[in-house]
Design a protein around this motif. Structure first.
Motif, PDB file in Angstrom:
ATOM      1  N   TYR A  47       0.844  -1.221  -0.118  1.00  0.00           N
ATOM      2  CA  TYR A  47      -0.132   0.068   0.115  1.00  0.00           C
ATOM      3  C   TYR A  47       0.993   1.368  -0.069  1.00  0.00           C
ATOM      4  CZ  TYR A  47       1.299  -0.629   4.767  1.00  0.00           C
ATOM      5  OH  TYR A  47       1.955  -0.742   6.159  1.00  0.00           O
ATOM      6  N   ASP A  48       2.111   1.006  -0.188  1.00  0.00           N
ATOM      7  CA  ASP A  48       2.951   2.387  -0.010  1.00  0.00           C
ATOM      8  C   ASP A  48       3.305   2.979  -1.313  1.00  0.00           C
ATOM      9  OD1 ASP A  48       4.516  -0.108  -0.670  1.00  0.00           O
ATOM     10  OD2 ASP A  48       6.314   0.745  -0.276  1.00  0.00           O
ATOM     11  N   GLU A  49       3.416   2.398  -2.302  1.00  0.00           N
ATOM     12  CA  GLU A  49       3.354   2.986  -3.533  1.00  0.00           C
ATOM     13  C   GLU A  49       2.324   2.614  -4.637  1.00  0.00           C
ATOM     14  OE1 GLU A  49       5.977   4.937  -4.030  1.00  0.00           O
ATOM     15  OE2 GLU A  49       7.856   4.161  -3.175  1.00  0.00           O
ATOM     16  N   GLY A  50       1.250   2.894  -3.982  1.00  0.00           N
ATOM     17  CA  GLY A  50      -0.121   2.902  -4.653  1.00  0.00           C
ATOM     18  C   GLY A  50      -0.744   1.720  -4.232  1.00  0.00           C
ATOM     19  N   LEU A  51      -2.066   1.664  -4.110  1.00  0.00           N
ATOM     20  CA  LEU A  51      -3.063   0.628  -3.481  1.00  0.00           C
ATOM     21  C   LEU A  51      -3.277  -0.431  -4.521  1.00  0.00           C
ATOM     22  CD1 LEU A  51      -5.616   2.987  -1.746  1.00  0.00           C
ATOM     23  CD2 LEU A  51      -3.599   1.724  -0.735  1.00  0.00           C
ATOM     24  N   PRO A  52      -3.669  -1.680  -4.206  1.00  0.00           N
ATOM     25  CA  PRO A  52      -3.971  -2.650  -5.063  1.00  0.00           C
ATOM     26  C   PRO A  52      -4.740  -2.346  -6.015  1.00  0.00           C
ATOM     27  CG  PRO A  52      -4.124  -3.613  -2.805  1.00  0.00           C
ATOM     28  CD  PRO A  52      -4.024  -1.973  -2.857  1.00  0.00           C
ATOM     29  N   ILE A  53      -4.819  -2.906  -7.255  1.00  0.00           N
ATOM     30  CA  ILE A  53      -5.370  -2.483  -8.570  1.00  0.00           C
ATOM     31  C   ILE A  53      -6.513  -3.697  -8.790  1.00  0.00           C
ATOM     32  CG2 ILE A  53      -5.243  -2.181 -11.070  1.00  0.00           C
ATOM     33  CD1 ILE A  53      -2.118  -1.823  -8.607  1.00  0.00           C
ATOM     34  N   PRO A  54      -7.802  -3.243  -8.759  1.00  0.00           N
ATOM     35  CA  PRO A  54      -8.605  -4.240  -8.872  1.00  0.00           C
ATOM     36  C   PRO A  54      -8.769  -4.919 -10.234  1.00  0.00           C
ATOM     37  CG  PRO A  54      -9.859  -2.279  -7.972  1.00  0.00           C
ATOM     38  CD  PRO A  54      -8.388  -1.922  -8.636  1.00  0.00           C
ATOM     39  N   ARG A  55      -9.131  -6.012 -10.630  1.00  0.00           N
ATOM     40  CA  ARG A  55      -9.023  -6.563 -11.955  1.00  0.00           C
ATOM     41  C   ARG A  55     -10.509  -6.848 -12.199  1.00  0.00           C
ATOM     42  NH1 ARG A  55      -4.051 -10.292 -12.001  1.00  0.00           N
ATOM     43  NH2 ARG A  55      -2.584  -8.680 -12.278  1.00  0.00           N
ATOM     44  N   ARG A  56     -11.433  -6.020 -11.973  1.00  0.00           N
ATOM     45  CA  ARG A  56     -12.927  -6.248 -12.128  1.00  0.00           C
ATOM     46  C   ARG A  56     -13.265  -4.636 -12.414  1.00  0.00           C
ATOM     47  NH1 ARG A  56     -18.035  -8.808  -9.099  1.00  0.00           N
ATOM     48  NH2 ARG A  56     -16.822 -10.603  -9.206  1.00  0.00           N
ATOM     49  N   ASP A  57     -13.587  -4.439 -13.607  1.00  0.00           N
ATOM     50  CA  ASP A  57     -14.103  -3.059 -13.888  1.00  0.00           C
ATOM     51  C   ASP A  57     -15.217  -2.558 -12.889  1.00  0.00           C
ATOM     52  OD1 ASP A  57     -12.592  -3.154 -16.201  1.00  0.00           O
ATOM     53  OD2 ASP A  57     -14.213  -3.689 -17.553  1.00  0.00           O
ATOM     54  N   GLY A  58     -15.127  -1.425 -12.804  1.00  0.00           N
ATOM     55  CA  GLY A  58     -16.122  -0.828 -11.799  1.00  0.00           C
ATOM     56  C   GLY A  58     -15.823  -0.654 -10.335  1.00  0.00           C
ATOM     57  N   VAL A  59     -14.783  -1.446 -10.034  1.00  0.00           N
ATOM     58  CA  VAL A  59     -14.257  -1.510  -8.617  1.00  0.00           C
ATOM     59  C   VAL A  59     -13.161  -0.510  -8.149  1.00  0.00           C
ATOM     60  CG1 VAL A  59     -13.348  -2.842  -6.597  1.00  0.00           C
ATOM     61  CG2 VAL A  59     -14.869  -3.962  -8.357  1.00  0.00           C
ATOM     62  N   THR A  60     -13.302   0.313  -7.453  1.00  0.00           N
ATOM     63  CA  THR A  60     -12.342   1.345  -7.201  1.00  0.00           C
ATOM     64  C   THR A  60     -11.860   1.277  -5.681  1.00  0.00           C
ATOM     65  OG1 THR A  60     -13.315   3.042  -8.493  1.00  0.00           O
ATOM     66  CG2 THR A  60     -11.586   3.853  -6.919  1.00  0.00           C
ATOM     67  N   VAL A  61     -10.620   0.986  -5.295  1.00  0.00           N
ATOM     68  CA  VAL A  61      -9.900   0.932  -4.014  1.00  0.00           C
ATOM     69  C   VAL A  61     -10.002   2.171  -3.355  1.00  0.00           C
ATOM     70  CG1 VAL A  61      -8.075   0.300  -2.540  1.00  0.00           C
ATOM     71  CG2 VAL A  61      -8.703  -1.296  -4.531  1.00  0.00           C
ATOM     72  N   LEU A  62     -10.979   2.372  -2.203  1.00  0.00           N
ATOM     73  CA  LEU A  62     -10.718   3.615  -1.558  1.00  0.00           C
ATOM     74  C   LEU A  62      -9.500   3.838  -0.278  1.00  0.00           C
ATOM     75  CD1 LEU A  62     -14.578   4.214  -0.766  1.00  0.00           C
ATOM     76  CD2 LEU A  62     -13.042   5.142  -2.912  1.00  0.00           C
ATOM     77  N   ARG A  63      -9.455   2.817   0.357  1.00  0.00           N
ATOM     78  CA  ARG A  63      -8.364   2.663   1.298  1.00  0.00           C
ATOM     79  C   ARG A  63      -8.118   1.397   1.779  1.00  0.00           C
ATOM     80  NH1 ARG A  63     -13.002   5.213   3.091  1.00  0.00           N
ATOM     81  NH2 ARG A  63     -13.911   4.179   5.033  1.00  0.00           N
ATOM     82  N   MET A  64      -7.005   1.313   2.776  1.00  0.00           N
ATOM     83  CA  MET A  64      -6.989  -0.128   3.200  1.00  0.00           C
ATOM     84  C   MET A  64      -6.673   0.180   4.792  1.00  0.00           C
ATOM     85  SD  MET A  64      -3.923  -1.835   0.585  1.00  0.00           S
ATOM     86  CE  MET A  64      -4.093  -3.507   1.020  1.00  0.00           C
ATOM     87  N   GLN A  65      -7.019  -0.926   5.541  1.00  0.00           N
ATOM     88  CA  GLN A  65      -6.774  -0.880   6.839  1.00  0.00           C
ATOM     89  C   GLN A  65      -6.131  -2.132   7.307  1.00  0.00           C
ATOM     90  OE1 GLN A  65     -10.828  -0.826   7.960  1.00  0.00           O
ATOM     91  NE2 GLN A  65     -10.892   1.355   7.921  1.00  0.00           N
ATOM     92  N   ASP A  66      -5.701  -2.353   8.574  1.00  0.00           N
ATOM     93  CA  ASP A  66      -4.928  -3.791   8.932  1.00  0.00           C
ATOM     94  C   ASP A  66      -5.335  -4.932   7.819  1.00  0.00           C
ATOM     95  OD1 ASP A  66      -3.564  -1.887  10.616  1.00  0.00           O
ATOM     96  OD2 ASP A  66      -4.485  -2.505  12.191  1.00  0.00           O
ATOM     97  N   GLN A  67      -6.621  -5.221   8.211  1.00  0.00           N
ATOM     98  CA  GLN A  67      -7.216  -6.384   7.703  1.00  0.00           C
ATOM     99  C   GLN A  67      -8.091  -6.254   6.620  1.00  0.00           C
ATOM    100  OE1 GLN A  67      -4.988  -8.895  10.237  1.00  0.00           O
ATOM    101  NE2 GLN A  67      -6.347  -9.715   8.566  1.00  0.00           N
ATOM    102  N   HIS A  68      -8.589  -5.161   6.166  1.00  0.00           N
ATOM    103  CA  HIS A  68      -9.699  -4.757   5.313  1.00  0.00           C
ATOM    104  C   HIS A  68      -9.297  -3.860   4.227  1.00  0.00           C
ATOM    105  CE1 HIS A  68     -11.375  -5.715   9.285  1.00  0.00           C
ATOM    106  NE2 HIS A  68     -12.291  -6.307   8.526  1.00  0.00           N
ATOM    107  N   THR A  69      -9.852  -3.994   2.802  1.00  0.00           N
ATOM    108  CA  THR A  69      -9.660  -2.953   1.947  1.00  0.00           C
ATOM    109  C   THR A  69     -11.329  -2.387   1.550  1.00  0.00           C
ATOM    110  OG1 THR A  69      -7.821  -4.161   1.025  1.00  0.00           O
ATOM    111  CG2 THR A  69      -9.056  -2.652  -0.538  1.00  0.00           C
ATOM    112  N   VAL A  70     -11.339  -1.375   1.751  1.00  0.00           N
ATOM    113  CA  VAL A  70     -12.729  -0.694   1.375  1.00  0.00           C
ATOM    114  C   VAL A  70     -12.690  -0.368  -0.010  1.00  0.00           C
ATOM    115  CG1 VAL A  70     -14.229   1.131   2.150  1.00  0.00           C
ATOM    116  CG2 VAL A  70     -12.562   0.229   3.732  1.00  0.00           C
ATOM    117  N   VAL A  71     -13.607  -0.693  -0.751  1.00  0.00           N
ATOM    118  CA  VAL A  71     -13.803  -0.584  -2.212  1.00  0.00           C
ATOM    119  C   VAL A  71     -15.177   0.052  -2.611  1.00  0.00           C
ATOM    120  CG1 VAL A  71     -12.279  -2.369  -2.843  1.00  0.00           C
ATOM    121  CG2 VAL A  71     -14.812  -2.657  -3.085  1.00  0.00           C
ATOM    122  N   ARG A  72     -15.163   0.695  -3.523  1.00  0.00           N
ATOM    123  CA  ARG A  72     -16.413   1.342  -4.135  1.00  0.00           C
ATOM    124  C   ARG A  72     -16.821   0.702  -5.232  1.00  0.00           C
ATOM    125  NH1 ARG A  72     -15.368   6.421  -6.036  1.00  0.00           N
ATOM    126  NH2 ARG A  72     -15.155   7.473  -3.928  1.00  0.00           N
TER     127      ARG A  72
END
Lengths: 354, 354
Positions: A285-310
């Motif tokens: 998460y330090d040089e960019g957040l994970p990149i979803p491989r499904r269209d229409g999914v946007t990563v908003l933020r990461m926490q210790d055990q969770h990724t919040v997506v729109r």
């Protein structure tokens, strides 16, 4: 028929290594350095994996680069005959090991950086019968380590040449933090200048990184030295940081992203929002957040055990996949990663030793 | 006489756990929850260490909280009879394990969160002879998971009550992301309201985090339920994020930082600048950079294997120590950490299982 990661035996989140991409990258980089008359000492800090190191060595790598002596010991275990520590080495426990290993195995080559008289003296204090060979490091203003001026460089090089137990073997630099090709070229000129001053027989000139090897290949083609490239991230490549910065965006060739993380949607608490069971322990998460491989999914933020997506239409139990950004903080989050074929069948294991 | 970490046998960088601070924190938190009539189910995701979990359980912890079923299996190995997964559990492999373990050991208690009809149905599909007991999760606007309204909460609670294989056991919430005590109090009110609606005999009410347990202790004192606190970070505490936020800044008591990293100065390439051999793989950087324990040293930035500091008078080979910020991204960077006494003698090992 091997098991697929989707056969119900595997825990998620799960990071996998795609074998085809990995082997493609190893072959591509080996061909690139060969084509440019250079040698590759891939930085093993990226993966710290015996299985990947073996592939790099089998493809003709000169040896392995590491960041410290703990990693150097691991690299020996991976089968490297030549190990380059891309730092000044100052720790007594590590130097004691290196001196003993040099004595035990006459074919072992151990190199490290030096950028100060103090650093050379520390090496000398721990040297055994075979000297510690050093690449004198030439840095640049605003850079990391390395002598900031030619005068300082020569002072260290002369001290290394005159100190029993230490032996200069060439010059090292690191161009990775420079902003553009012009700055890289100017910096490489200072390394070549430094090399001319030290007047060694069969010298090494080592530069690093996965962002500028095209410029390095062009600029150092005519230099009378063995050019040792320390690129590390190329081996898995990524879908973020290095996808944007790879020299193969400018020259012929291609690297493929070998890392992918799969994780379940745990909760969809609001329309358009989903909580994915993958966190800072699982993906970089330090040089960019994970990149979803499904269209229409946007990563908003990461926490210790969770990724919040729109995203619309996700529900608990949906399985999502993500590419990653920055391999050097990806492998270290996993002790074992399944090596998979294109159908996600497990064809091997990538063990890491961090 | 046990070996000290400075006796020349240890690699650096090295993160250590201070035994006295660790045991002080375990005892302090155990006394705090006892004094407030609550129970502690410490979040094991922070450390994932058998040695630390054993100390927490021996001090009277109700059980262990974890983030997923992989961690739940590890927690069983740590000796926990009760395991609470503080998420909706949707993965088939994990649920198959949990169902089998419930059947194998009649004394095993396994609880997880539910915040949707879909989540309850997934549990039901994998249930064995003993039902999956759930805490129905009440969230809040802008929060992570959890039902956003009382209506939604009741829909899920009723569905859980009416679904064979699933059994409601109480209410769960997470107050950790809220900005202040006022918001926490208002949110706790919604949890109490939810609890009154579900009308369970001997219900559980679980809340989490290491930032607001003082407010929780006061506000939930009179509630007719077993209050289960899920604090995790308290056990090692820190010199940054939690030092600033611990409730013991407001109420009697004290936690002590148990984690410390030692690393060598590798290079001092410019006056006032030093490169330390400790990087993103060794110490947390996501909620504050490491905190130097020497006056006059300022951390500027961290890279994969390096920390750049501003300081006068440092030279290669100097050994520096740092406190850390954010325990939940500290333990996961190490497979083993020495447990040390106040003279840095190694008196045990803290193994982690990430």
């Amino acid at each position: 028929m091997p098991t697929s990661i989707f056969d119900g035996e595997f825990d998620f989140p799960l990071m996998v290594v795609h074998r085809d991409a990995l082997e493609h990258n190893v072959a591509t980089m080996a061909a690139f350095v060969r084509g440019h008359g250079m040698e590759l000492a891939p930085h093993a800090k990226t993966h710290m994996s015996a299985e990947i190191a073996r592939r790099q060595l089998a493809a003709g790598a000169w040896g392995l680069t590491v960041a410290d002596t703990r990693q150097a010991r691991a690299a020996r275990g991976f089968g490297a005959r030549r190990v380059l520590v891309a730092n000044q080495v100052v720790d007594p426990a590590g130097l004691a090991w290196a001196a003993a290993e040099l004595e035990r195995d006459p074919s072992f080559e151990f190199l490290s950086f030096a950028d100060s008289v103090e650093g050379v003296d520390i090496l000398a204090r721990h040297a055994g019968r075979r000297p510690f060979r050093v690449l004198v490091e030439r840095g640049h203003e605003g850079g990391r380590a390395g002598c900031r001026s030619l005068e300082e460089f020569l002072r260290v090089a002369e001290h290394a040449a005159g100190t029993p137990g230490v032996e200069p073997a060439g010059v090292a630099g690191y161009e990775g933090g420079l902003p553009g090709a012009g700055e890289v070229r100017k910096y490489l000129d200072t390394l070549v200048e430094a090399l001319e001053y030290v007047r060694l027989r069969d010298p090494l000139l080592s530069v690093g990184g996965s962002q500028w090897f095209d410029v390095i290949g062009r600029e150092l083609a005519a230099v009378q030295a063995r050019i040792l490239l320390r690129s590390g991230a190329y081996v898995s490549h990524d879908d973020g940081y290095y996808r944007e910065r790879t020299p193969f965006n400018r020259v012929d060739g291609e690297l493929r992203p070998a890392l992918e993380v799969w994780a379940y949607v745990l909760s969809a608490p609001e329309p358009g929002l989903a909580i994915v069971g993958m966190g800072k322990r699982d993906a970089p998460y330090d040089e960019g957040l994970p990149i979803p491989r499904r269209d229409g999914v946007t990563v908003l933020r990461m926490q210790d055990q969770h990724t919040v997506v729109r995203a619309d239409g996700l529900k608990p139990g949906d399985l999502l996949s993500f590419g990653i950004s920055h391999p050097c903080t990806a492998f270290d989050k996993w002790r074992v990663l399944p090596l998979v074929d294109s159908d996600y069948r497990v064809v091997g294991m990538i063990n890491t030793d961090f």
